[in-house]
Write an enzyme that holds these catalytic residues in place. Structure first.
Site, PDB file in Angstrom:
ATOM      1  CD  GLU A  77      -1.371  -0.054   3.660  1.00  0.00           C
ATOM      2  OE1 GLU A  77      -1.159   0.610   4.683  1.00  0.00           O
ATOM      3  OE2 GLU A  77      -2.356  -0.799   3.519  1.00  0.00           O
ATOM      4  CG  HIS A  78       3.847   1.872   2.614  1.00  0.00           C
ATOM      5  ND1 HIS A  78       4.592   1.067   3.434  1.00  0.00           N
ATOM      6  CD2 HIS A  78       2.801   2.305   3.365  1.00  0.00           C
ATOM      7  CE1 HIS A  78       4.032   1.021   4.637  1.00  0.00           C
ATOM      8  NE2 HIS A  78       2.953   1.758   4.612  1.00  0.00           N
ATOM      9  CB  CYS A 147       8.551  -1.221  -2.653  1.00  0.00           C
ATOM     10  SG  CYS A 147       8.289  -2.061  -1.090  1.00  0.00           S
TER      11      CYS A 147
END
Length: 184
Positions: A77-78, A147
């Protein structure tokens, strides 16, 4: 539920924002493909744990159930980038068990959302407690986060391990050690 039209428009805008032409041959269908992809990989928002854990079977004398190496893919979600790996679930039934495929479906309920691994680990453990009322639950997730491997620090192959215990697994170190040994 994913709004397909809105997602397509957002993708068109993103393509333009990065300096590309959304009308270029290779990109014309991209907004539609991306919107359909998000509809598929974020389908967990449409489901509840009880959809999969409500059908149980009697089991009076089972020491524990361990379902290991449940593959999953999720979206951080980041950064809205994928993370993926394995979930291991152990629980000690209190007279009832759930079909083993249902544990994989439970993982998908939470993996198919914008998510962080730490939260997903806790959500899976809590759902099993709420739906099955076992004597104990232990959930371990091992995952690689793109990420961290594709951008930023660029550490390909680094794994994040999270753990949540409930009931007897919180206090019985020998039981935890047994499960960890079986997961290897």
């Amino acid at each position: 539920m994913v709004d397909i039209e809105k997602t397509q428009e957002a993708v068109r805008m993103l393509i333009e924002a990065i300096g590309e032409d959304p009308n270029r041959e290779g990109l014309v269908e991209t907004p539609k493909r991306v919107a359909k992809m998000y509809e598929e990989i974020l389908a967990g928002f449409e489901e509840k744990p009880s959809d999969h854990l409500s059908r149980v079977f009697n089991s009076e004398d089972t020491d524990f159930v361990l379902e290991k190496d449940i593959q999953f893919y999720s979206m951080c979600e980041h950064h809205m980038m994928p993370f993926f790996g394995k979930v291991h679930i152990a629980y000690i039934p209190d007279g009832k068990v759930v079909g083993i495929s249902k544990l994989g479906r439970l993982v998908d309920v939470y993996a198919k959302r914008l998510q962080i691994q730490e939260q997903m680990t806790v959500q899976i453990a809590n759902a099993i407690v709420e739906e099955l009322n076992p004597k104990g639950v232990m959930v371990i997730i091992e995952a690689e986060h793109t990420c961290m491997s594709m951008r930023g620090i660029k550490k390909v192959g680094a794994k994040t391990v999270t753990h949540a215990s409930r009931g007897v697994f919180r206090t019985d170190n020998n039981l935890q050690a047994t499960i960890r040994e079986l997961i290897k």
